[in-house]
Scaffold this motif. Structure first.
Motif, PDB file in Angstrom:
ATOM      1  N   GLY A 179       0.783  -1.226   0.000  1.00 23.85           N
ATOM      2  CA  GLY A 179       0.000   0.000   0.000  1.00 23.85           C
ATOM      3  C   GLY A 179       0.815   1.276   0.000  1.00 23.85           C
ATOM      4  N   ASP A 180       2.143   1.145  -0.024  1.00 30.71           N
ATOM      5  CA  ASP A 180       3.048   2.301   0.016  1.00 30.71           C
ATOM      6  C   ASP A 180       2.805   3.197   1.233  1.00 30.71           C
ATOM      7  OD1 ASP A 180       4.391   1.552  -2.272  1.00 30.71           O
ATOM      8  OD2 ASP A 180       3.090   2.695  -3.615  1.00 30.71           O
ATOM      9  N   GLN A 181       2.246   2.608   2.303  1.00 26.41           N
ATOM     10  CA  GLN A 181       2.051   3.307   3.567  1.00 26.41           C
ATOM     11  C   GLN A 181       2.408   2.346   4.689  1.00 26.41           C
ATOM     12  OE1 GLN A 181       0.680   6.481   4.180  1.00 26.41           O
ATOM     13  NE2 GLN A 181       0.364   7.001   2.028  1.00 26.41           N
ATOM     14  N   ARG A 182       3.041   2.858   5.738  1.00 27.01           N
ATOM     15  CA  ARG A 182       3.267   2.010   6.898  1.00 27.01           C
ATOM     16  C   ARG A 182       2.647   2.657   8.135  1.00 27.01           C
ATOM     17  NH1 ARG A 182       9.807   2.341   7.658  1.00 27.01           N
ATOM     18  NH2 ARG A 182      10.034   4.567   8.059  1.00 27.01           N
ATOM     19  N   GLN A 183       2.249   1.814   9.064  1.00 29.05           N
ATOM     20  CA  GLN A 183       1.633   2.310  10.281  1.00 29.05           C
ATOM     21  C   GLN A 183       2.718   2.593  11.315  1.00 29.05           C
ATOM     22  OE1 GLN A 183      -2.265   0.471  11.369  1.00 29.05           O
ATOM     23  NE2 GLN A 183      -1.639  -1.105   9.914  1.00 29.05           N
ATOM     24  N   VAL A 184       2.597   3.752  11.955  1.00 29.61           N
ATOM     25  CA  VAL A 184       3.609   4.165  12.921  1.00 29.61           C
ATOM     26  C   VAL A 184       2.928   4.699  14.175  1.00 29.61           C
ATOM     27  CG1 VAL A 184       5.211   4.763  11.055  1.00 29.61           C
ATOM     28  CG2 VAL A 184       3.807   6.554  12.089  1.00 29.61           C
ATOM     29  N   VAL A 196       7.774  -5.434  14.523  1.00 34.91           N
ATOM     30  CA  VAL A 196       7.760  -4.018  14.889  1.00 34.91           C
ATOM     31  C   VAL A 196       9.207  -3.536  14.958  1.00 34.91           C
ATOM     32  CG1 VAL A 196       7.109  -2.288  16.612  1.00 34.91           C
ATOM     33  CG2 VAL A 196       5.642  -4.290  16.230  1.00 34.91           C
ATOM     34  N   THR A 197       9.509  -2.468  14.262  1.00 41.05           N
ATOM     35  CA  THR A 197      10.842  -1.877  14.340  1.00 41.05           C
ATOM     36  C   THR A 197      10.693  -0.429  14.810  1.00 41.05           C
ATOM     37  OG1 THR A 197      10.745  -1.241  12.002  1.00 41.05           O
ATOM     38  CG2 THR A 197      11.751  -3.360  12.530  1.00 41.05           C
ATOM     39  N   ASN A 198      11.838   0.242  15.003  1.00 40.27           N
ATOM     40  CA  ASN A 198      11.761   1.670  15.308  1.00 40.27           C
ATOM     41  C   ASN A 198      12.642   2.430  14.341  1.00 40.27           C
ATOM     42  OD1 ASN A 198      14.006   2.433  18.013  1.00 40.27           O
ATOM     43  ND2 ASN A 198      13.999   0.528  16.908  1.00 40.27           N
ATOM     44  N   GLY A 199      12.177   3.629  13.986  1.00 43.62           N
ATOM     45  CA  GLY A 199      12.715   4.333  12.833  1.00 43.62           C
ATOM     46  C   GLY A 199      14.114   4.875  13.001  1.00 43.62           C
ATOM     47  N   LEU A 200      14.724   5.183  11.858  1.00 45.92           N
ATOM     48  CA  LEU A 200      16.064   5.777  11.804  1.00 45.92           C
ATOM     49  C   LEU A 200      15.956   7.297  12.001  1.00 45.92           C
ATOM     50  CD1 LEU A 200      17.246   3.737   8.702  1.00 45.92           C
ATOM     51  CD2 LEU A 200      18.074   3.441  11.042  1.00 45.92           C
ATOM     52  N   GLU A 211       7.148   1.202  14.214  1.00 50.93           N
ATOM     53  CA  GLU A 211       6.615   1.152  12.857  1.00 50.93           C
ATOM     54  C   GLU A 211       6.444  -0.291  12.401  1.00 50.93           C
ATOM     55  OE1 GLU A 211       9.701   3.724  11.518  1.00 50.93           O
ATOM     56  OE2 GLU A 211      10.904   2.080  10.719  1.00 50.93           O
ATOM     57  N   VAL A 212       5.423  -0.512  11.593  1.00 50.26           N
ATOM     58  CA  VAL A 212       5.135  -1.825  11.015  1.00 50.26           C
ATOM     59  C   VAL A 212       5.053  -1.634   9.510  1.00 50.26           C
ATOM     60  CG1 VAL A 212       3.491  -3.723  10.852  1.00 50.26           C
ATOM     61  CG2 VAL A 212       3.925  -2.638  13.069  1.00 50.26           C
ATOM     62  N   ASN A 213       6.022  -2.206   8.799  1.00 52.26           N
ATOM     63  CA  ASN A 213       6.058  -2.075   7.349  1.00 52.26           C
ATOM     64  C   ASN A 213       5.054  -2.976   6.650  1.00 52.26           C
ATOM     65  OD1 ASN A 213       8.082  -0.073   6.947  1.00 52.26           O
ATOM     66  ND2 ASN A 213       9.654  -1.578   7.452  1.00 52.26           N
ATOM     67  N   ASP A 214       4.824  -4.163   7.213  1.00 53.25           N
ATOM     68  CA  ASP A 214       3.919  -5.118   6.576  1.00 53.25           C
ATOM     69  C   ASP A 214       3.089  -5.795   7.653  1.00 53.25           C
ATOM     70  OD1 ASP A 214       2.585  -7.044   5.162  1.00 53.25           O
ATOM     71  OD2 ASP A 214       4.379  -8.026   4.364  1.00 53.25           O
ATOM     72  N   PRO A 215       1.810  -5.437   7.789  1.00 50.99           N
ATOM     73  CA  PRO A 215       0.982  -6.045   8.842  1.00 50.99           C
ATOM     74  C   PRO A 215       0.771  -7.535   8.665  1.00 50.99           C
ATOM     75  CG  PRO A 215      -0.348  -4.700   7.360  1.00 50.99           C
ATOM     76  CD  PRO A 215       1.075  -4.437   7.008  1.00 50.99           C
ATOM     77  N   ASN A 216       1.061  -8.058   7.474  1.00 52.43           N
ATOM     78  CA  ASN A 216       0.886  -9.486   7.214  1.00 52.43           C
ATOM     79  C   ASN A 216       2.188 -10.280   7.320  1.00 52.43           C
ATOM     80  OD1 ASN A 216      -1.932  -9.188   6.564  1.00 52.43           O
ATOM     81  ND2 ASN A 216      -1.288  -8.295   4.613  1.00 52.43           N
TER      82      ASN A 216
END
Length: 498
Positions: free
Chosen positions: A81-86, A108-112, A95-100
């Motif tokens: 979707g070219d969007q990530r949830q943060v 879950v990662t944390n941003g740079l 942040e979650v790049n891919d909920p699936n």
């Protein structure tokens, strides 16, 4: 709230409004089932591991006590979707790049965030990695109003400085201008050099990243490494450690600071043992850098240039609108682009969080479209600031009337009493239609508004709307542009008829 198409504004539901409640600020994240909501469930698990009340004790927060605001979406080309949830915390952004994706440690990662603020390169894509050019953050490491201490931008020229050797004293300091000079090491030495980035880690920070303590895992309190692996939360070091003097709690304070990709760490030997090393508030700092509303005279930041152009467009329309943006700027409000399609809205103002949400689909259109919505939502923000929000259904309708009057006055200034010639899309047709109704049939405008907002405002009922049926805190001279009093009278007549 500004209508997306025509006057259709359904009940406000799920993604934005039901999450945007003041209660979330006053308590930890609500429990979530991985089956029902894997994003929130995994975020809750990660936060509870170290920062939940079961595990933390008197230890400093590694993320923060509560989110700054609920989940939002940020653009990230190359993810679904070219969007990530943060989710922003004081100390970081989850942040979650891919909920699936598999729900493992890396779900879950944390941003740079630190890397982005130091370089001004805001990441907007992966595979391949893509960046948007912004301005390095002129944000200090102590109090946000610190005007003398170093900022993230101060480190821009020092990311490639050679490392101290293991065991060598950390006898260096850096000032706001980025000048490095000799300093008292305070007994602190380099612990080890990380070969990947060629930077030394100061001993207090190495000990901090390798510590064990109480953690909450699988519903039980146990003991284990707080960071597994050690650089999981911070990322790798991108600078050498430096002593700095910052304004903290209003007072000059000398601390040791080191920048990592995702976090900053500070060491203050004057603090108690459990608080000598602390995570910096990079989540909060980045949030301000990326989203704070700006005035045309403010220096560039991490704010989307299109949003800033919309601000400038409204500002330049007439000095009578300056009060709207002055109220937003200076960190009072953030402007955040979001997909508001599910809300049938182009804009939302959430007073509990001091945010204005603009539909990101507008940002690719002619700039006056975004500026029109910004005018509407900025009036709501100003009215919240000056008078508080509506307290009855009748006040709610009057509150919305004010937003439409302001946006229509700006639209008329840009395009004239007939609106925009040859409107390019439904949004511009809607803007022309709203302006025409206000000018030519105030009673019908009010009836249409009541129909559109009955779910949000509830049916007309007791309670005077007079607090908002006033020229006070509206653009000067708006009543010479539009039949404002006739619109106000139309609402009064409708209320009295009911």
């Amino acid at each position: 709230m500004q209508a997306r198409v025509g006057w259709k504004i359904p009940r406000l539901v799920p993604a934005i409004v039901l999450l945007l409640t003041a209660g979330l600020l006053a308590r930890p994240l609500p429990a979530a089932s991985a089956a029902d909501d894997p994003v929130m469930a995994n975020i809750q698990t990660l936060w509870s591991r170290t920062d939940g009340p079961e595990a933390r004790g008197d230890r400093g927060f590694l993320w923060g006590p509560n989110p700054l605001l609920p989940l939002i979406q940020e653009p990230m080309a190359g993810v679904p979707g070219d969007q990530r949830q943060v989710l922003y915390y004081d100390k970081s952004r989850m942040e979650v790049n891919d909920p699936n994706a598999p729900q493992d440690q890396w779900y879950v990662t944390n941003g740079l965030l630190v890397s982005e603020m130091v370089t001004g390169q805001q990441q907007i894509g992966v595979n391949p990695t893509r960046f948007a050019a912004r301005t390095p953050a002129q944000i200090p490491f102590g109090d946000l109003d610190d005007s003398t201490g170093p900022t993230f931008a101060s480190f821009g020229a020092h990311l490639s400085d050679p490392p101290l050797a293991a065991g060598q004293p950390v006898a260096q300091q850096i000032d706001r201008a980025g000048k490095v000079s000799t300093a008292d090491a305070g007994g602190v030495a380099c612990a080890t050099v990380v070969q990947t980035t060629n930077h030394c880690i100061a001993a207090p920070f190495a000990d901090f990243l390798n510590q064990t303590g109480t953690i909450y895992v699988n519903g039980a309190v146990t003991t284990g490494p707080l960071f597994d692996p050690p650089f999981y939360a911070t990322g790798l070091p991108i600078s050498e450690p430096y002593w700095i003097t910052v304004k903290a709690a209003g007072k000059p304070t000398r601390v040791l600071l080191q920048l990592f990709e995702r976090r900053t760490l500070t060491y203050n030997p004057a603090n108690g043992a459990s608080a000598q090393v602390e995570m910096g508030n990079v989540g909060l700092e980045y949030y301000h850098w990326r989203y704070d509303a700006l005035l045309p005279t403010d220096p560039p930041s991490g704010l989307d240039p299109t949003i800033r152009t919309a601000e400038n467009t409204l500002w330049n329309a007439s000095p009578v609108y300056h009060y709207l943006l002055t109220n937003l700027a200076g960190g009072h409000y953030q402007i955040i682009p979001q997909d508001l399609t599910s809300q049938d809205a182009f804009g939302l103002t959430i007073s509990d969080y001091h945010v204005v949400l603009l539909d990101n689909g507008l940002l690719g259109q002619e700039i006056h479209n975004s500026a029109r919505v910004l005018a509407h939502e900025s009036q709501h923000a100003y009215d919240y600031t000056a008078s508080g929000g509506p307290t009855s259904a009748n006040e709610c309708y009057a509150f919305e009337i004010r937003g439409f009057l302001v946006e229509s006055s700006a639209w008329q200034l840009w395009y004239g009493p007939g609106g925009k010639p040859n409107p390019a899309n439904a949004f511009e047709q809607n803007a022309n239609g709203v302006l025409s109704l206000i000018r030519n049939n105030p009673s019908q405008f009010v009836q249409r508004l009541i129909m559109a907002y009955k779910s949000e405002c509830a049916p007309l009922g007791p309670g005077s709307p007079e607090r908002f049926l006033t020229l006070t805190n509206l653009p000067a001279g708006i009543d010479s542009q539009l039949p404002v009093q006739q619109v106000f009278d139309a609402l009064r007549s409708t209320i009295n008829a009911d």
